[in-house]
Design an enzyme around this catalytic site. Structure first.
Site: not given
Ligand SMILES: Cc1cc(=O)oc2cc(NC(=O)[C@H](Cc3ccccc3)NC(=O)[C@H](C)NC(=O)[C@H](C)N)ccc12
Ligand code: CA
Length: 514
Positions: A265, A269, A469, A511
């Protein structure tokens, strides 16, 4: 001496208001070991009533609404603190109550709205009549908890939101294992994984889309003894950081990095916020300990609310079942999120990886199971998508694991009422209404790729990592790039983006060409 029991529903009993926040259920897999000695130490948290809580919600709406004259006119830490600091009376009553019982080993914070105190079991039980601390065990874990209701002296209870550290056990482990998930995806033959180059190409980040302003920063928060390793980040950037200006080291770690193995994790990150939010100073908040066996979210937010200079964007890939936390505790965390919003800080949470979740109420009836803080109305929640064609940079579809749903606790905020109303009215074949609360805060607010990432952890490049995550730090990095441009132009940072996001009706998420 008369006491008032702190319970959840607001009800009148012999003219006294009782409030509900106690959960005395002992899960069946926890075994009672026995009574705890009177001199054993326990740590309790006292959340003192804050002032102006309703007013700060209104103020946050103004500061975050692009059509308001107050948009972007954020407050300093001291200005926020002076709004919420408990009244002199609250401080006096609570302090005197603790001192009368001989409690003096306490820590407080700038805003003075928390006290964390260590005391003996004997003292804790005298403070909270009815509480009986016992030792419980499950495998190698042990916990001190009370499985009985307690009361708080009637002169004091009106000055407290809650007392932490008395009840609640860790929730049961989820039965979907990541190992199984990874194996299933591998078996389906996905072998081209998501890397920084894929993210930057898919989201049209050119070589110029990197941090340049110098006074911008972003952060990830880690919990549950998950640590990133600096050597993993350096290795990740040397493998995957070609083609864009980037940093290969974290600027600042707040908290103590453990010496154990890196956690996936934490690696994920840090590696991905620094890939989309490239060349932007990045901090890691590493938060030790537990709140009632889960992430100490409130403790971390209180830490932020004590720091005068903070990164503008924070991403968090952790969450707990809403029904495993007390309402009073979540409300206090919400107040902290509002305080961060008042300061111009954006808080992003992963929506979770278990879809709408499932809670078995009885043998026959189930409901969905929201996750908190994802379900907080005062944060931006990020869901997940997969490439429609997994082998190509193609359009995205919902990742089937992506968390989402409706809070059972927090009402739907005005900023999303039109969007969610439209969704509910125009979607065919919704699940039965008994499964979810259509008047609750709906999430996620936005989404990005969450499937099939490459991560370096413990010096090994690992494929097929999936989950919100991954999407959350990617979105966090992109918001940091926008902040970077805003800061260069002398504009305030984005702050709490939801009111602005929903007013854009989806336009801000794609966009123009799409
Ligand atoms: C090893 C691994 C492989 C993989 O493919 O995915 C993956 C994901 C995660 N992280 C998570 O699944 C979640 C996401 C999440 C859950 C709940 C709310 C928000 C986000 N994060 C966690 O599980 C986190 C470490 N723990 C908690 O939030 C606990 C449940 N409270 C990790 C590892 C892998
Ligand atoms: Ca672009």
């Amino acid at each position: 001496m008369r006491h008032v029991v702190v319970l959840s529903l607001l009800c009148l009993v012999r003219g006294e208001v009782l409030e509900a926040d106690q959960d005395t259920i002992v899960p069946e897999d926890w075994r009672l070991v026995g009574r705890v000695g009177p001199l054993q130490e326990v740590e309790l948290t006292f959340a003192l009533k804050q002032q102006n809580v309703n007013m700060i919600e209104e103020l946050l709406n103004h500061l975050s609404d692009p059509d308001s004259q107050q948009y972007g006119k954020y407050l300093s830490l001291e200005e926020v603190a002076s709004l919420v600091r408990p009244s002199k009376e609250t401080l006096k009553v609570v302090q005197q109550w603790l001192l009368r019982h001989g409690v003096h080993k306490c820590h407080t914070v700038v805003t003075q709205d928390f006290l964390q105190c260590v005391m003996t079991v004997q003292v804790a039980e005298a403070l909270l009549p009815g509480a009986k601390f016992q030792r419980y065990s499950k495998g190698s874990q042990t916990l001190l908890r009370s499985a009985t209701l307690y009361s708080v002296h009637e002169d004091v209870f009106q000055h407290l939101d809650f007392v932490g550290g008395v009840h609640r056990f860790p929730p049961k482990d989820k039965n979907i294992s990541k190992g199984w998930e990874g194996a299933r995806r591998a078996a389906l033959g996905y072998h081209l994984g998501v890397t920084p180059a894929v993210i930057r190409s898919r989201y049209n980040l050119t070589a110029k889309d990197v941090g340049t302003s110098g006074n911008n920063s972003q952060a990830v928060a880690q919990f549950l003894e998950q640590y990133y390793h600096p050597a993993d980040l350096a290795e990740f950037m040397s493998l995957f950081g070609g083609g864009f200006t980037h940093r290969s080291a974290v600027e600042r770690v707040v908290g103590t990095q453990g010496r154990g193995k890196a956690g996936i994790e934490a690696s994920l990150d840090v590696e991905y916020i620094m890939s989309s939010g490239a060349n932007i100073s990045t901090w890691v908040f590493t938060n030790p300990g537990r709140h009632e066996s889960q992430e100490p979210f409130l403790q971390w937010m209180v830490l932020l609310s004590n720091m005068s200079a903070l990164p503008w964007v924070h991403t968090i890939s952790y969450g707990d079942d809403e029904d495993s936390l007390s309402e009073a505790y979540m409300n206090r965390i919400n107040t902290e999120f509002m305080k961060a919003g008042l300061r111009g800080i954006s808080m992003l949470f992963a929506s979770g990886d278990s879809g709408a979740g499932c809670r078995h109420l009885t043998k026959q009836s189930n409901t969905f199971r929201p996750s908190f803080p994802a379900s907080s109305p005062y944060v931006t929640t990020v869901g997940g998508t997969s490439f429609k064609n997994p082998f190509k940079l193609s359009n995205e579809v919902t990742d089937y694991i992506s968390g989402g749903g409706f809070s059972n606790i927090f009402p739907m905020p005005d900023y999303q009422a039109d969007a969610v109303g439209g969704y509910l009215n125009n979607t065919q074949s919704l699940p039965p209404e008994t499964y979810f609360n259509t008047s609750g805060r709906a999430y996620p607010d936005m989404a990005a790729l969450s499937d099939n990432y490459w991560v370096v952890s413990n010096r090994v490049p690992i494929p097929w990592i999936s989950g919100t995550s991954a999407s959350t730090p990617v979105v966090g990095g992109i918001l940091s790039l926008i902040n970077d441009q805003r800061l260069l132009k002398g504009l305030p940072p984005l702050g709490f983006i939801n009111p602005r996001l929903y007013k854009l009706k989806g336009k801000g998420l794609f966009d123009e060409s799409e």
